[in-house]
Design an enzyme around this catalytic site. Sequence first.
Site, short mmCIF file in Angstrom:
data_model
loop_
_atom_site.label_atom_id
_atom_site.label_comp_id
_atom_site.label_asym_id
_atom_site.label_seq_id
_atom_site.Cartn_x
_atom_site.Cartn_y
_atom_site.Cartn_z
CB THR A 1 -0.93 -0.02 1.21
OG1 THR A 1 -1.64 -1.24 1.22
CG2 THR A 1 -1.91 1.13 1.18
CE LYS B 1 13.40 7.87 19.44
NZ LYS B 1 13.51 8.90 18.40
CG HIS C 1 -7.66 -0.39 3.04
ND1 HIS C 1 -7.14 0.74 2.47
CD2 HIS C 1 -6.74 -1.37 2.82
CE1 HIS C 1 -5.97 0.46 1.93
NE2 HIS C 1 -5.70 -0.81 2.13
#
Lengths: 427, 320
Positions: free
Chosen positions: B66, B93, B143
Amino acid sequence: MITAFTNARVVDPSRGLDEPGTVIVDGAVIAAAGAEARNQGLPEGAKTVDCGGHVVMPGLVDARVFVSEPGAEHRETIASASAAAAAGGVTSIVMMPDTDPVIDDVSLVEFVLRTARDTAMVNVWPAAAVTRRLDGREITEFGLLRQAGAVALTDGRRTIANALVMRRALTYARDFGIVLAHHTHDVDLASSGVMNEGLFASWLGLPGIPREAEVIPLERDLYLARLTEGAYHAAAISTALSANAVARAKNDRADVTAAVTVNHLSLNELDIGEYRTFFRLSPPLRAEEDRLAMVEAVRDGTIDMIVSSHDPQDVDTKRLPFADAADGAIGLETLLAAALRLHHNGEVPLLRLAELLSSAPARRFGLPGGRLAPGAPADLIVVDLDAPWIVRENDISSKSKNTAFEGARMQGRVLQTMVAGRTVFAA
Amino acid sequence: MTQHPALPLYPHRHLLGIKGLSPQDIELLLDRADRAVAISRQPEKKTSSLRGRTQINLFFEASTRTQSSFELAGKRLGADVMNMAVASSSVKKGETLIDTAMTLNAMRPDILIIRHGSAGAAALLAQKVGCSVVNAGDGAHEHPTQALLDALTIRRAKGRIARLTVAICGDVLHSRVARSNIILLNALGARVRVVAPSTLLPAGIARMGVEVHRSMAEGLAGADVVMMLRLQRERMAGALVPSVREYFRYFGLDAEKLACAAEGALVMHPGPMNRGVEIASEIADGPQSVIEEQVEMGVAVRMAVMEALLDPRRNRDEAA
């Protein structure tokens, strides 16, 4: 000092009273309340407050409040929660033990009571953990915790998965006359679910939590309550299945009570809309038919009390995709107004609502408030039942702003809150 | 492709899902995509309609296919394309989606393409940034470009979508592709069926505008299009299906099952395929398969979507 609230509609659910009258407060206690008090005439030197026909009722007793102190004071402290409570007309809160560290030890109960004495405007009653670190395995020192001042036992947001631990906890708690409050959520069955299972969750692509994840452990507990004769309280039910289970246990004379959050009486899953995380709650908001079943259970007496389930969350836990966000919404300041919707739309009479919000929880957890009878502590509120207002983030006293009622139109607000004869909030 | 005054202005700023699009919106994007196919088939594939525009691909979940498709689409339109492989960097993080979005927003992109493992992530991002957002897959929600490329593939092969019978087979429960396709195909008047074991169907599926079948023979009977969905191997661990062998036996597309479908039925798969799990190799590579066409249509649809969202006529309107 003597204060007389005159020209009031006196609502005292502990005596089934809803009548025009006067409430006389002498120092920290109620001297008299009702039509009778009006007929007696005012005592010499009494300060008079003309209520203009507004309601005087017991301050609310909220049996499910998450506070975040100790451990997450940036979200809420005992002081800030108590200020929010005072503004919402809540004069007693039962504080959940899910703090860091967990309230599973005498020293923590003492910490809460000491901090409350020094910083809080309302009565703060700690509930202690049933199991150490809320791990669901090893029970805490119920006797010592009770003696130190814990008013209930609960694992807060957690569910005790092990039936044997639950049986022993209920049995042992019975000896100390302490109620075990439990939120039932089968984590295996609920799996990764984040909202009510159903068509709406399916379209949103969010994993659902079936109603059975609540009622299966609840049924287990109710059978154990029958078996052990322990005092059991369903901390927050949300489905018709659960209400039926509780009603059957009560019918069998088990020592059982149940609460519903005001959210589950006034909102449903569709309020989530486009992934609004402030509506991500535990138990999850259910379908409209479940909400109606909760209202019915409040009316027919299956449900004994309404709680806020006040749960402060910050942007770091809420400004996330829905599936990654934390559960919970604040609610101390909207508890009364949201509950009054049921009065205004004719679903539940005011006297019954007052009972659900004050005298019933006080009675169940052995707290001194929740009544206006002579000799009771002067924990009371003056309420304008009709005053319209809109919930605005900037007006919230709580440190966290995650309300499920942002922008909601409310009818009815607190004019004055008194705790032990002292005014802690005035509009 | 730059000068087509005949095409009406596309009325939305973002593409977050198929839900909310009208049949006209969908047809408009497909018409644009048809033109983009022609461009991709020329030796000179580069146009200038997005020249000077910045496109950032923000992929919180790895997806080579994609992401390459969006990258190529942007480059063929002349945009400057940057890929952020967030899956491996700042999220670890502790930086949140919103923080990442705000940082990127400050770099003033014109369009953000987002793929994220959580439903609603694209909508959340769109609320926080000033540019157009395209949902390249959010959890099990939607999608949309996949559904559009599937529709384009069908329309080009069959000439229409209305009144065709489309069978969507496999893990509907976890599939954003299935949700977007169900909405789009219904909007364009197709008859939609789903075929899957009940453990892989979402609650309330019968009210999602589909016919529900638990047997491939029934579900495929007379179907004009057979869309296979990928089965994640992790599903075996979740007690949803017991084994690959059993799944393939009952729900894998092989010659015998495909024979139940209409003659010349299209075989589709959004990729990447698990050969021998949901589809037999000889079917995937067989004459009825349009799986490679789907990949080609993917680039065209993504060119069409980005060009429609960044239509310069809209900026003129906004400025005025």
